[in-house]
Design an enzyme around this catalytic site. Structure first.
Site, mmCIF file in Angstrom:
data_model
loop_
_atom_site.group_PDB
_atom_site.id
_atom_site.type_symbol
_atom_site.label_atom_id
_atom_site.label_comp_id
_atom_site.label_asym_id
_atom_site.label_seq_id
_atom_site.Cartn_x
_atom_site.Cartn_y
_atom_site.Cartn_z
ATOM 1 N N CYS A 70 -30.298 8.378 -19.430
ATOM 2 C CA CYS A 70 -30.740 8.168 -18.482
ATOM 3 C C CYS A 70 -30.258 6.959 -19.514
ATOM 4 C CB CYS A 70 -31.640 7.741 -18.542
ATOM 5 S SG CYS A 70 -32.809 7.813 -20.908
ATOM 6 N N HIS A 96 -34.463 13.340 -28.518
ATOM 7 C CA HIS A 96 -35.016 15.040 -28.268
ATOM 8 C C HIS A 96 -33.312 15.567 -27.784
ATOM 9 C CE1 HIS A 96 -39.213 12.752 -28.794
ATOM 10 N NE2 HIS A 96 -38.393 13.003 -29.885
ATOM 11 N N HIS A 135 -37.290 5.790 -28.548
ATOM 12 C CA HIS A 135 -38.896 5.786 -28.450
ATOM 13 C C HIS A 135 -39.829 4.311 -28.461
ATOM 14 C CE1 HIS A 135 -36.657 9.705 -28.557
ATOM 15 N NE2 HIS A 135 -37.375 9.948 -27.832
ATOM 16 N N HIS A 175 -46.547 12.155 -30.207
ATOM 17 C CA HIS A 175 -45.333 12.074 -29.418
ATOM 18 C C HIS A 175 -44.873 10.216 -30.229
ATOM 19 C CE1 HIS A 175 -42.166 10.777 -26.713
ATOM 20 N NE2 HIS A 175 -41.683 11.556 -26.805
ATOM 21 N N GLU A 228 -42.880 7.960 -29.255
ATOM 22 C CA GLU A 228 -43.235 6.616 -28.070
ATOM 23 C C GLU A 228 -44.344 6.398 -28.709
ATOM 24 O OE1 GLU A 228 -41.933 7.199 -23.436
ATOM 25 O OE2 GLU A 228 -43.298 5.560 -23.620
ATOM 26 N N THR A 237 -43.594 6.243 -21.007
ATOM 27 C CA THR A 237 -43.218 6.204 -20.084
ATOM 28 C C THR A 237 -41.480 7.311 -19.236
ATOM 29 O OG1 THR A 237 -41.104 6.771 -22.078
ATOM 30 C CG2 THR A 237 -41.949 3.864 -21.109
ATOM 31 N N SER A 277 -38.088 18.095 -25.777
ATOM 32 C CA SER A 277 -37.784 16.715 -25.059
ATOM 33 C C SER A 277 -38.727 16.348 -23.887
ATOM 34 C CB SER A 277 -36.664 16.566 -24.040
ATOM 35 O OG SER A 277 -36.478 15.871 -22.981
ATOM 36 N N SER A 300 -32.346 12.739 -21.543
ATOM 37 C CA SER A 300 -32.039 12.984 -23.207
ATOM 38 C C SER A 300 -30.804 13.770 -22.896
ATOM 39 C CB SER A 300 -32.745 13.273 -24.069
ATOM 40 O OG SER A 300 -33.390 14.492 -24.010
HETATM 41 S S1 SF4 Z 1 -37.620 4.538 -21.184
HETATM 42 FE FE1 SF4 Z 1 -37.191 6.511 -22.429
HETATM 43 S S2 SF4 Z 1 -36.522 7.921 -20.362
HETATM 44 FE FE2 SF4 Z 1 -36.662 5.892 -19.766
HETATM 45 S S3 SF4 Z 1 -34.980 4.850 -19.210
HETATM 46 FE FE3 SF4 Z 1 -35.896 4.146 -21.406
HETATM 47 S S4 SF4 Z 1 -34.545 6.080 -22.611
HETATM 48 FE FE4 SF4 Z 1 -34.520 6.467 -20.769
#
Ligand code: SF4
Length: 284
Positions: free
Chosen positions: A12, A39, A71, A121, A123, A158, A216, A260
């Site tokens: 992404c 990850h 994250h 996690h 995040e 997310t 991940s 990732s």
């Molecule tokens: S929140 Fe995480 S999975 Fe979503 S775009 Fe951002 S880095 Fe990528």
């Protein structure tokens, strides 16, 4: 046999930008990444090969500059880190910032915050790090164990699967019919695109291969999503994990990858599938 790639798969923009930022800062001087930038062990090994150090604890950072991962982290953790002296570079994804702002707004408006995600996690630790009281739920049992509050503000990690998030929000509403339950959908767009593309692909596939790091979260979610539509789903980290016997009677092999997973790893896995399954080059 044909190979069907999901319409959206792999890296992404948040991960791509974080890697580019790490490489840019590493050119300017020694850099340590605090935690796993992504990850994915292949990406991490490539960064280490460029001289970028990785530390799981700020106490082990030996460079003047450190980087917070895509994250994100909490304001409290940032302040604690900065107080120790290093220059802090933030690679936090803008869509993680969106989730942080949503949580801060819920708190400001008097909601008891409930995060749908994995408690440990990185995040989720960042999303909850500025809250004194909060809950994290991932299963129905977690919702059933929640206490009642007049106002419940729900947001999500997310990379959670939207279907599960909506199911748990519905359960929270049914569990606390007297409460004001506000839900902010913080699942990011790339995750949603990969999830819905994976469903479309898995519906047509006899075998599905999901490429991504074992730790991940969004890759594991893709595995679970695909398994609802296809009985034969295999999670691989690299081409070396692909086994010839998986494709014995397969007519359509579906391919997807977590956010990732770099493009070259996906290409290598696809080439390996073609090699072991003796499939022609043409792609769907
Ligand atoms: S929140 Fe995480 S999975 Fe979503 S775009 Fe951002 S880095 Fe990528």
């Amino acid at each position: 046999m044909r190979i069907l790639r999901a319409a959206h798969l792999g890296t992404c923009f948040g991960v791509r930008d974080a890697i580019a930022l790490a490489l840019k800062h590493a050119e300017a001087g020694p850099l340590t990444i605090l935690g796993d930038l992504v990850h994915n062990p292949t990406v991490l090994a490539a960064l280490e090969a460029k001289g970028i150090a990785v530390a799981q604890d700020v106490a082990h950072v030996r460079t003047p500059t450190l980087m917070v991962t895509a994250h994100g982290t909490s304001e409290r953790a940032l302040a604690r880190t900065r107080a120790l002296g290093p220059t802090v570079v933030e690679a936090t994804c803008p869509l993680v910032h969106v989730a942080h702002r949503a949580v801060a707004a819920l708190k400001r408006e008097g909601y008891h915050v409930v995060i749908i995600g994995q408690r440990d996690h990185v995040e989720v630790r960042g999303l909850t790090g500025d809250l004194d009281r909060f809950d994290v739920v991932l299963e129905d049992a977690d919702v059933l164990a929640l206490r009642e509050y007049p106002r419940l503000g729900v947001a999500a990690q997310t990379t959670q699967a939207v279907e599960r998030v909506l199911h748990l929000v519905d359960l929270i509403r049914r569990q606390f019919p007297q409460s004001d339950v506000r839900f902010v959908d913080t699942v990011c767009k790339p995750t949603k695109q990969r999830q819905s593309a994976a469903v479309g692909m898995a519906r047509q596939a006899d075998v599905v291969i999901v490429v991504g790091g074992r730790s991940s979260n969004n890759t594991s979610e893709l595995v679970k999503t695909c398994a609802r539509y296809c009985h034969r789903v295999h999670h691989v980290q690299t081409a070396e994990d692909v086994r010839p016997e998986w494709f014995d009677v397969a007519k359509v092999v579906g391919l997807t990858a977590g956010t990732s997973t770099p493009d070259n790893i996906i290409d290598e896995v696809e080439a390996r599938i073609r090699q072991v399954a003796n499939a022609p080059e043409a792609r769907e």
